[in-house]
Enzyme design. Structure first.
Site, PDB file in Angstrom:
ATOM      1  CG  HIS A  72      -2.140  -0.719   1.097  1.00 50.50           C
ATOM      2  ND1 HIS A  72      -3.286  -0.660   1.759  1.00 50.50           N
ATOM      3  CD2 HIS A  72      -2.361  -1.838   0.135  1.00 50.50           C
ATOM      4  CE1 HIS A  72      -4.238  -1.381   1.133  1.00 50.50           C
ATOM      5  NE2 HIS A  72      -3.679  -2.074   0.314  1.00 50.50           N
ATOM      6  CE1 TYR A 201      -5.103   4.211   8.545  1.00 53.42           C
ATOM      7  CE2 TYR A 201      -5.590   4.370  10.854  1.00 53.42           C
ATOM      8  CZ  TYR A 201      -5.073   3.648   9.914  1.00 53.42           C
ATOM      9  OH  TYR A 201      -4.032   2.758   9.886  1.00 53.42           O
ATOM     10  N   PRO A 294      -4.202   1.095  18.726  1.00 51.01           N
ATOM     11  CG  PRO A 294      -5.900  -0.425  18.158  1.00 51.01           C
ATOM     12  CD  PRO A 294      -5.311   0.527  19.290  1.00 51.01           C
ATOM     13  CE  LYS A 298       4.749   3.397  13.404  1.00 48.78           C
ATOM     14  NZ  LYS A 298       4.361   2.860  12.144  1.00 48.78           N
ATOM     15  CE1 TYR A 386      -1.113   4.015   9.315  1.00 49.24           C
ATOM     16  CE2 TYR A 386       0.030   3.117   7.664  1.00 49.24           C
ATOM     17  CZ  TYR A 386      -0.851   3.173   8.470  1.00 49.24           C
ATOM     18  OH  TYR A 386      -2.036   2.353   8.466  1.00 49.24           O
TER      19      TYR A 386
END
Ligand code: RFL
Ligand code: PHB
Length: 392
Positions: A72, A201, A294, A298, A386
């Site tokens: 991704h 998100y 979450p 990580k 990220y």
């Protein structure tokens, strides 16, 4: 029983450590209180950082991951009824993430350890870790109804947040830091093709939602719910209609595919750090030492990086009697841990509806999200963290 390195817990941290030590020619024994099927089924993480994926490849664990996992190159932030893409390679100089489930990593690690003749004892529950301050620490455990003792040169507790490892450090040498959030995640696994190519998100007036995936036919979705929620309060219909409402776009140009729900669970949200991550010959790694909410994806990555560091320290010790790596382990690991703690806290407070918050707080969140959407350096800070900061 005797082994150079006794490992408590066959989660990703314990199994990967045992595999890395084997590659360095160091034997270990892994004690796991659950059975193998349970370890391979437990639904958890799905996002693997760029550098962790490379470490899996470099240690012979990349073949199925590269065949079946998805690369991704971004995520979508959805807020105020609009979507904004964060482009990882463009913002980080080429890094991305892999969508590859923790369950699959654990399956491959167990199969590989057993094929290499590794000792992974399932249904073996550690009951005490003794003698951390001596040269011969011991793990007491029960296996097949019998009480046994595993004598070690080093003990590594990879036994998760509820294990016995952390509690075995003397209270006088340990400090813990904790933040508990007033919300949790209701997570589902559903037999339906993902309705997106990349993770979404979503910030909404009704609370946070996340659309993730496991394969071309299986979706993984999460909803923010109040802390202490009983999943029985959430019928399948209620889950789907709440998800659809939180992901809705203002122009109506998106629909969420629905399918049979095959797994449903609640994840409490917590930030937690133990300092130091070592006492004498007892080391902590992964969730045994630290927890992140979450939202930043990580936890698994931190666990894998802890044991990469520790395996290197143990290699230098067993090969040359060089203790420098082991002595630096806790401080080095904690630098990365605190970076991930901040990032995970930041993503969590940016995206969730605070039940005690006001309209003022919500406006700040929207302003912050708009800033990330409009300003490349702000988006780059998200993308760097990220995908995993290589230098930390
Ligand atoms: P684990 O996986 O908890 O494994 C610990 C193992 O120790 C065993 N054990 C014992 N064995 C013997 N004797 C005892 N006394 C024992 N006590 C415990 C347990 O049975 C277990 O098998 O810890 P580890 O290896 O440190 O791995 C950590 C990760 O599992 C965790 O950080 C991640 O799953 C967190 N996480 C995520 N991390 C990511 O990097 N990316 C993600 O996308 C992501 N999503 C998530 C997540 C965690 C979630 N939940 C359910 C907590 C999503 C969710 C919903
Ligand atoms: C998941 O796929 O389970 C997942 C993905 C991203 C997160 C957390 C969990 O931030």
């Amino acid at each position: 029983m005797r082994t150079p390195v006794g490992i408590v817990g066959a989660g990703p941290a314990g199994l990967f450590l045992s595999h890395l030590l084997h590659l360095h020619g160091i034997e270990s024994v892994v004690l796991e209180r659950r059975d193998r099927a349970y370890c391979e089924r437990r639904q958890r993480a799905g996002v693997v950082e760029h550098g962790v994926a490379e470490a899996l490849r470099a240690t012979g664990l990349g073949e199925r991951m590269d065949r079946e996992g998805f690369v991704h190159e971004g995520i979508e932030l959805r807020f105020d009824g609009r979507g904004h893409r964060v482009d990882f390679p463009a913002l980080t100089g080429g890094r991305n993430v892999l969508i590859w489930a923790q369950t699959e990593i654990v399956k491959d690690l167990i199969a590989r350890r057993l094929a290499d003749g590794g000792q992974v004892l399932f249904e073996a529950e550690a009951t005490a870790i003794e003698g951390a301050e001596t040269e011969r620490p011991r793990i007491r455990f029960t296996h097949g109804g019998a009480e046994e003792v595993l004598e070690c040169d080093y003990v590594v507790a990879c036994d998760g947040f509820h294990g016995i490892g952390r509690a075995s450090l003397p209270a006088a040498v340990v400090r813990t830091f904790e933040k508990v959030y007033p919300f949790a995640w209701l997570g589902i696994l559903a037999d339906v093709a993902p309705s997106c190519d990349e993770l979404i998100y979503a910030h909404s007036d009704r609370g946070f939602a996340l659309h993730s995936m496991r394969s071309e036919t299986v979706s993984r979705l999460y909803l923010q719910v109040p802390a202490g929620t009983d999943p029985a309060e959430w019928s399948d219909d209620r889950i789907w209609s709440e998800l659809a409402a939180r992901f809705a776009l203002r122009d109506g140009g998106w629909t969420l595919g629905q399918g049979p729900i095959t797994d449903k669970g609640i994840t409490p949200m917590r930030s937690f750090v133990t300092e130091p991550m070592r006492h004498g010959r007892l080391f902590l790694a992964g969730d045994a030492a630290h927890i992140v909410p979450p939202t930043g994806a990580k936890g698994l990555n931190l666990a894998m990086r802890d044991v990469l560091l520790l395996a290197e320290g143990l290699r230098a010790w067993f090969a040359k009697g060089d203790a420098a790596g082991l002595d630096a382990y806790s401080a080095t690991a904690l630098r990365r841990v605190w970076r991930a703690e901040h990032f995970s806290y930041w993503m969590t407070t940016l995206l969730h509806l605070d039940p005690e918050g006001s309209e003022f707080d919500r406006r700040l969140q929207i302003s912050h999200l708009e800033h990330i959407a409009a300003c490349e350096p702000a988006a780059a800070a998200l993308a760097e963290n990220y995908t995993g900061l290589p230098a930390v």
